[in-house]
Design an enzyme around this catalytic site. Structure first.
Site, mmCIF file in Angstrom:
data_model
loop_
_atom_site.group_PDB
_atom_site.id
_atom_site.type_symbol
_atom_site.label_atom_id
_atom_site.label_comp_id
_atom_site.label_asym_id
_atom_site.label_seq_id
_atom_site.Cartn_x
_atom_site.Cartn_y
_atom_site.Cartn_z
ATOM 1 N N TYR A 58 -29.348 39.907 -61.142
ATOM 2 C CA TYR A 58 -30.778 39.626 -61.296
ATOM 3 C C TYR A 58 -31.543 39.867 -60.001
ATOM 4 O O TYR A 58 -32.781 39.832 -59.993
ATOM 5 C CB TYR A 58 -31.000 38.181 -61.742
ATOM 6 C CG TYR A 58 -30.329 37.787 -63.036
ATOM 7 C CD1 TYR A 58 -29.816 38.739 -63.919
ATOM 8 C CD2 TYR A 58 -30.186 36.445 -63.374
ATOM 9 C CE1 TYR A 58 -29.185 38.361 -65.092
ATOM 10 C CE2 TYR A 58 -29.569 36.055 -64.559
ATOM 11 C CZ TYR A 58 -29.059 37.023 -65.411
ATOM 12 O OH TYR A 58 -28.437 36.638 -66.562
ATOM 13 N N ILE A 242 -29.945 28.758 -72.540
ATOM 14 C CA ILE A 242 -30.619 28.979 -71.254
ATOM 15 C C ILE A 242 -31.925 29.748 -71.473
ATOM 16 O O ILE A 242 -32.082 30.872 -70.993
ATOM 17 C CB ILE A 242 -29.693 29.722 -70.262
ATOM 18 C CG1 ILE A 242 -28.999 30.919 -70.940
ATOM 19 C CG2 ILE A 242 -28.669 28.764 -69.661
ATOM 20 C CD1 ILE A 242 -28.281 31.827 -69.957
ATOM 21 N N VAL A 246 -41.361 31.477 -67.252
ATOM 22 C CA VAL A 246 -41.962 31.347 -65.928
ATOM 23 C C VAL A 246 -43.140 30.383 -65.965
ATOM 24 O O VAL A 246 -43.762 30.133 -64.930
ATOM 25 C CB VAL A 246 -42.409 32.722 -65.389
ATOM 26 C CG1 VAL A 246 -41.220 33.660 -65.261
ATOM 27 C CG2 VAL A 246 -43.488 33.337 -66.274
ATOM 28 N N ARG A 250 -44.215 25.819 -70.827
ATOM 29 C CA ARG A 250 -43.165 26.296 -71.737
ATOM 30 C C ARG A 250 -41.793 25.771 -71.317
ATOM 31 O O ARG A 250 -40.948 25.481 -72.162
ATOM 32 C CB ARG A 250 -43.144 27.828 -71.755
ATOM 33 C CG ARG A 250 -44.398 28.449 -72.320
ATOM 34 C CD ARG A 250 -44.206 28.880 -73.768
ATOM 35 N NE ARG A 250 -45.409 29.503 -74.292
ATOM 36 C CZ ARG A 250 -45.724 30.785 -74.144
ATOM 37 N NH1 ARG A 250 -44.914 31.584 -73.450
ATOM 38 N NH2 ARG A 250 -46.829 31.262 -74.670
#
Length: 289
Positions: A58, A242, A246, A250
């Protein structure tokens, strides 16, 4: 819930085959750049998340590490309360290369250990999982990794790993959502004591409208969002999830899954949405280099 903050104690642990307990809901950080990930992780920790799922691939482990340091989660009781997963880059599979990679990753994360280290993709066309696993076992023996997992492994890959190492991973993280349920993979994992962890648990949002409004109707019946209805279905299946967001609101919503339950009919209606199309990559051909 108080002011949108979830008490971490309300999120249950899933007990793994080796006795480790992984919080059933975590934060995924895929596709967030290194600078952007720090505030996202800090917000998640403030909201009550105690499980962060990262990866070398990532390219944001440094930002995750800065967040953990800024929030005070790199040592002591705070560190002990947190579950941190990271994954080996596929191009660094192999014994010596995995050990070297882990040293780098641990430094970026600013930690003394990670809770779970994972092989990211099986890469059957360039299989090195057996040698990689031996390095993982060494790291576990040194106390720098608590438990060992894999991602995207099909039953044939799990069997090959077991044949070469004598071990099953404690977790298999796979693409799993209402329209791609991978029932054969899930059944194999359950039969061998391997916990299932779902990434893309909502198919990157596309499953929110699955079934011609089925999800929306179920959500409305409980006064929750379609996302919460799907995530609750995962929770009731015993799956570790998972979800990535961002947005702080949420993130809090994705953690607020324990004040309602689906009826058996609602759960079965989501089961019935299974389909033939994945949202992501094929484990037989893909590598996350």
């Amino acid at each position: 819930m108080t002011n949108g903050i979830t008490n971490p104690a309300s999120v249950p642990d899933i007990t793994l085959a080796d006795g480790c307990g992984i919080p059933q809901v975590g934060l995924g950080v895929l596709r967030i750049d290194d600078e952007g990930v720090q505030p996202v992780v800090e917000e998640a920790l403030a909201a009550g998340y105690r499980h962060i799922d990262g990866a070398a691939g990532y390219n944001n482990e440094g930002g995750v590490g800065r967040a953990l340091a800024a929030a005070g989660y790199t040592a002591g009781e705070a560190r002990a309360s947190l579950w941190v997963t990271t994954k080996l880059r596929d191009s660094e599979q192999g014994y010596d290369s995995a050990l070297k990679a882990f040293d780098r990753q641990l430094g970026l994360l600013r930690l003394d250990y990670v809770d779970m280290y994972m092989i990211h993709w099986p890469t059957p066309f360039d299989w090195r999982s057996g040698e990689t696993w031996k390095a993982f076992v060494r790291l576990r023996g040194e106390g720098r990794v608590k438990t060992l997992g894999v991602c995207n492994f099909l039953p044939e890959h799990l069997e090959r790993l077991h044949a070469e190492t004598g071990e099953w991973p404690t977790v298999n993280q796979i693409e799993l959502h209402p329209t791609w349920q991978q029932r054969e993979v899930v059944a194999f994992c359950k039969a061998h004591g391997i916990a299932v962890e779902a990434y893309s648990p909502m198919a990157r949002g596309s499953d929110l409208n699955a079934g011609g409004g089925t999800i929306g109707r179920i959500a409305a019946a409980h006064g929750v969002s379609p996302a919460q209805a799907i995530l609750r279905w995962h929770i009731e299946n015993g799956t570790v999830i998972i979800p990535k967001s961002v947005h702080a609101d949420r993130q809090r919503e994705n953690l607020d899954l324990f004040g309602f339950a689906l009826t058996p009919e609602e759960h079965a209606a989501i089961d019935a949405l299974d389909g033939p199309t994945r949202a992501g990559h094929d484990p037989l051909t893909f590598t996350y280099a």
